[in-house]
Design an enzyme around this catalytic site. Structure first.
Site, short mmCIF file in Angstrom:
data_model
loop_
_atom_site.label_atom_id
_atom_site.label_comp_id
_atom_site.label_asym_id
_atom_site.label_seq_id
_atom_site.Cartn_x
_atom_site.Cartn_y
_atom_site.Cartn_z
N LYS A 93 -93.13 -88.47 -69.45
CA LYS A 93 -92.30 -87.85 -70.49
C LYS A 93 -91.87 -88.92 -71.52
O LYS A 93 -91.83 -88.66 -72.73
CB LYS A 93 -91.08 -87.18 -69.87
N LYS B 166 -81.73 -90.77 -76.72
CA LYS B 166 -81.65 -91.04 -75.27
C LYS B 166 -83.05 -91.30 -74.70
O LYS B 166 -83.27 -92.24 -73.95
CB LYS B 166 -81.01 -89.82 -74.60
P1 NAD Z 1 -78.65 -78.52 -74.11
O1 NAD Z 1 -77.60 -79.52 -74.41
O2 NAD Z 1 -78.90 -77.37 -75.03
O3 NAD Z 1 -78.41 -77.88 -72.64
C1 NAD Z 1 -77.83 -78.55 -71.56
C2 NAD Z 1 -77.00 -77.54 -70.77
O4 NAD Z 1 -76.46 -78.21 -69.63
C3 NAD Z 1 -75.83 -76.96 -71.56
O5 NAD Z 1 -75.79 -75.56 -71.38
C4 NAD Z 1 -74.60 -77.62 -70.92
O6 NAD Z 1 -73.44 -76.80 -70.94
C5 NAD Z 1 -75.10 -77.83 -69.49
N1 NAD Z 1 -74.38 -78.92 -68.82
C6 NAD Z 1 -74.11 -80.16 -69.28
N2 NAD Z 1 -73.47 -80.87 -68.34
C7 NAD Z 1 -73.34 -80.06 -67.26
C8 NAD Z 1 -72.77 -80.22 -65.98
N3 NAD Z 1 -72.20 -81.38 -65.61
N4 NAD Z 1 -72.82 -79.18 -65.11
C9 NAD Z 1 -73.41 -78.01 -65.48
N5 NAD Z 1 -73.96 -77.79 -66.68
C10 NAD Z 1 -73.92 -78.81 -67.55
O7 NAD Z 1 -79.98 -79.37 -73.91
P2 NAD Z 1 -81.51 -78.85 -73.94
O8 NAD Z 1 -82.05 -79.01 -75.32
O9 NAD Z 1 -81.62 -77.56 -73.21
O10 NAD Z 1 -82.21 -80.03 -73.10
C11 NAD Z 1 -82.10 -80.10 -71.67
C12 NAD Z 1 -83.05 -81.22 -71.19
O11 NAD Z 1 -84.41 -80.89 -71.57
C13 NAD Z 1 -82.75 -82.59 -71.81
O12 NAD Z 1 -82.94 -83.59 -70.86
C14 NAD Z 1 -83.75 -82.69 -72.93
O13 NAD Z 1 -84.06 -84.04 -73.23
C15 NAD Z 1 -84.94 -81.94 -72.35
N6 NAD Z 1 -85.86 -81.34 -73.33
C16 NAD Z 1 -85.37 -80.65 -74.40
C17 NAD Z 1 -86.28 -80.10 -75.32
C18 NAD Z 1 -85.80 -79.35 -76.55
O14 NAD Z 1 -86.63 -79.11 -77.46
N7 NAD Z 1 -84.55 -78.93 -76.64
C19 NAD Z 1 -87.65 -80.24 -75.12
C20 NAD Z 1 -88.11 -80.92 -73.99
C21 NAD Z 1 -87.20 -81.46 -73.09
#
Ligand code: NAD
Length: 301
Positions: free
Chosen positions: A172, A240
């Protein structure tokens, strides 16, 4: 055979992924820090749990989709965390993008409970999560991979076991280097072309048909051209991810000179208050340097 599935982290990616699993007939137990997101899914048939521990107690496979290493560590090893509830023989599948070092540490903790862990970060963004067409890079044993493969097949189109635990995160990091550097390169090209008087939409159109054509530029086309930087994938998450790539590079003795520069550009965007914008906002930094905002009419600042 997979029974009940737990899902923790219902953000931009997690919520549509959880929905797809429900759509495929899986019984889901969900948890999110802000409760409304879990309530939304419980109205659609999921069971909302009060803690990660409760999710683990009720599930055979627990999926996490959280922002970064500290959140995954808290949810897994914190108070009322997954380790407090996980049953022997259960599986934890972390689909977040986090440090491979933290992954290996947590996998060892999970192993002490007689359970196992896979790391399975994804690429494909929000559209891939919604459509169930993600690319999933999996680290863990072949046996555990085969057990969870039906779940991965609901969430993604390209599912590859790339090695042992932690190697999904390494791959990744490789992915995130390519995506960031391509966004930066496309931004430079668009600002140069536009300031020289060419319509950026035409630049993307013709580049897309030649050797410079690529999926990242296609996916980010409307963000660039409409100057709409609603995420999508947030600048601070990509910052990050390049941090993860650069610390792995240091550990393995690999120089990543251009990744380091783009990492600093993302740092500058965060400092400017753009951390919550889509990563395609790298364009705005190049525009600032040129004192030129792209547009069909090639308006200067
Ligand atoms: P986001 O911030 O939209 O979602 C994260 C969720 O986790 C939120 O709903 C938040 O409330 C919840 N959360 C945070 N801390 C928490 C805790 N301690 N307990 C319970 N829930 C908690 O982020 P995202 O865009 O959905 O990304 C999630 C992961 O996927 C990240 O690691 C990101 O790098 C990866 N990712 C994102 C994308 C993208 O396009 N958005 C693509 C590939 C990978």
């Amino acid at each position: 055979m997979v029974g009940k599935v737990g899902f923790i982290g219902l953000g931009i990616m997690g919520k549509p992924m959880a929905r797809n699993l429900m759509g495929a007939g899986y019984e889901l137990v969900v948890y999110n820090r802000s409760r409304e997101k879990a309530d939304e899914l419980s109205e659609e048939g999921a069971t909302a749990a009060a803690s990660p521990r409760e999710v683990a107690e009720q599930s055979d496979v627990v999926v996490t989709m959280l922002p970064d290493s500290p959140e995954v560590r808290e949810v897994v090893a914190g108070e009322n965390g997954i380790l407090d509830g996980i049953e022997e023989g259960s599986l934890l599948v972390d689909m977040s993008t986090i440090s491979p070092v933290v992954t290996e540490e947590l996998a060892a903790e999970v192993g002490k409970k007689g359970a196992r862990m896979l790391d399975a970060p994804v690429s494909g963004g929000e559209p891939g999560a919604v459509e169930g067409t993600l690319s999933i890079m999996v680290g863990g044993s072949e046996e555990d991979f085969e057990r969870v493969k039906p779940i991965f097949d609901v969430l993604g189109d390209t599912v590859v076991r790339v090695g042992e635990v932690g190697s999904g995160q390494v791959v990744k990091a490789c992915n995130q280097i390519v995506v960031a550097l391509v966004i930066e390169a496309a931004s430079e090209a668009l600002v140069l072309g536009s300031k020289a008087g060419v319509d950026p939409a035409k630049i993307i159109e013709v580049l897309s048909g030649g050797l410079a054509g690529n999926k990242v530029m296609e996916a980010k086309k409307s963000f660039f051209l409409e100057h709409d930087f609603d995420p999508g994938f947030r600048v601070e998450l990509h910052h990050k991810d390049l941090g993860i790539a650069l610390s792995a590079a240091r550990e393995y003795g690999v120089a990543l000179p251009v990744t380091a520069i783009v990492d600093q550009m993302l740092e500058a965007l965060v400092a400017k208050g753009s951390g919550d914008r889509d990563h395609s906002a790298i364009l705005t930094l190049i525009e600032d340097l040129a004192q030129h905002k792209i547009g069909p009419e090639s308006t200067s600042h």
